[in-house]
Design an enzyme around this catalytic site. Structure first.
Site, PDB file in Angstrom:
ATOM      1  N   SER A 244       0.814  -1.269   0.113  1.00  0.00           N
ATOM      2  CA  SER A 244      -0.035   0.004  -0.026  1.00  0.00           C
ATOM      3  C   SER A 244       0.859   1.255  -0.083  1.00  0.00           C
ATOM      4  O   SER A 244       1.580   1.632  -0.660  1.00  0.00           O
ATOM      5  CB  SER A 244      -1.041  -0.071   1.208  1.00  0.00           C
TER       6      SER A 244
ATOM      7  N   ASP B 289     -10.268  -4.510  -5.665  1.00  0.00           N
ATOM      8  CA  ASP B 289      -9.530  -3.896  -4.568  1.00  0.00           C
ATOM      9  C   ASP B 289     -10.337  -2.358  -4.137  1.00  0.00           C
ATOM     10  O   ASP B 289     -10.469  -1.672  -5.245  1.00  0.00           O
ATOM     11  CB  ASP B 289      -8.124  -3.378  -4.642  1.00  0.00           C
TER      12      ASP B 289
ATOM     13  N   HIS C 101      -7.605  -5.402  -0.382  1.00  0.00           N
ATOM     14  CA  HIS C 101      -6.454  -4.621  -0.434  1.00  0.00           C
ATOM     15  C   HIS C 101      -5.011  -5.070   0.373  1.00  0.00           C
ATOM     16  O   HIS C 101      -4.049  -4.578   0.417  1.00  0.00           O
ATOM     17  CB  HIS C 101      -6.651  -3.164   0.312  1.00  0.00           C
TER      18      HIS C 101
END
Length: 267
Positions: free
Chosen positions: A95, A217, A245
């Site tokens: 991320s 996602d 995610h």
């Protein structure tokens, strides 16, 4: 300050192998990689750490000024790499840490020789010609909710971020991770994350790079993965048959296989 203590750095795996650094995302800690470490440890030296303000990092090291920008986190990564005298390491960032890795690789190019970007997003907010997945109003509302009731926000958002509604234990784990983070520090990291725009940094990447996206996602839609892939010269894009995610938790076998395949060809 001792960097190993500051960032709760741990080193495991094969001491003679190439070093792989695993970096967690917002509201998480190094424990989120527990299903990946065993897949790497036989052949690779594995370095894990907690961003300041997360996990078991030293809370006294937190500075709102330093961590109001991704550059502050990238400087920490560079300092960890220098303290461990890493050379040609592979930085795996989940991320927001994918973008932190891009910045760190620019700071210490001799120490980071490849990047794996797991569910990356250089910009969460939509603009003309770019889809990040959120409107300005969406992000404003998200941050306002987080700042006014962090525990409530965590309980509501964790299942959305994790996806996989049929496996509620995954969302529960993420919620617990969020809730273990100091709310004031989380507020700063959230603003830094969701208001960042690192699109202009992608073209400067000069190391082998793998972009790992999920088929579904809610935080980083597939248009984002395609954008990152196009922006980084010579990068590879792999779409995992995974939802949510956090594929290193929801689909660890597929995630680990993609990482190992990349490591095998990026030597």
């Amino acid at each position: 300050m001792d960097i190993v203590h500051r960032n709760n750095v741990t080193v495991t795996g094969n001491p003679r192998g190439r070093t792989v650094v695993l970096a967690h995302g917002f509201g998480c800690d190094q424990n989120m990689w527990r299903l990946t470490v065993p897949a790497l440890a036989g052949e690779y030296r594995v370095v894990l750490f907690d961003h300041v303000g997360s996990g078991r990092s030293d809370p006294s090291a937190f500075s709102e000024d330093r961590y109001a920008s991704l550059e502050g986190y990238a400087e920490d990564v560079a300092e960890i790499c220098e303290a461990l005298d890493l050379r040609d390491a592979v930085f795996v960032g989940h991320s927001v840490s994918a973008m932190i890795g891009v910045l760190a690789a620019g700071r210490v190019p001799e120490r980071i020789g490849a990047l794996v970007m797991v569910a990356p997003s250089p910009r969460y907010i939509d603009e003309d010609g770019y889809r990040g997945g959120f409107s300005v109003e969406d992000i404003d509302e998200l941050l306002e909710s987080l700042e006014s009731n962090y525990l409530g926000w965590s309980a509501a958002m964790a299942p959305v971020i994790m996806g996989n509604a049929e496996r509620p234990e995954l969302g529960e784990e993420l919620k617990n991770s969020f809730c273990a983070t100091d709310p004031d520090m989380a507020r700063v990291f959230a603003r830094t994350t969701f208001l960042s725009d690192s699109r202009g940094d992608l073209g400067s990447v000069r190391v082998p790079t793998l972009v790992l996206e999920c088929a579904q996602d809610a935080i980083a839609p597939r248009e984002v993965g395609a954008f990152v892939h196009r922006a980084i010269p010579g990068s590879a894009l792999v779409t995992l048959d995974a939802t949510g995610h956090c594929p290193h938790l929801s689909a660890p076998e597929a995630t680990n296989e993609a990482i190992l395949d990349f490591l095998a060809v990026s030597r």
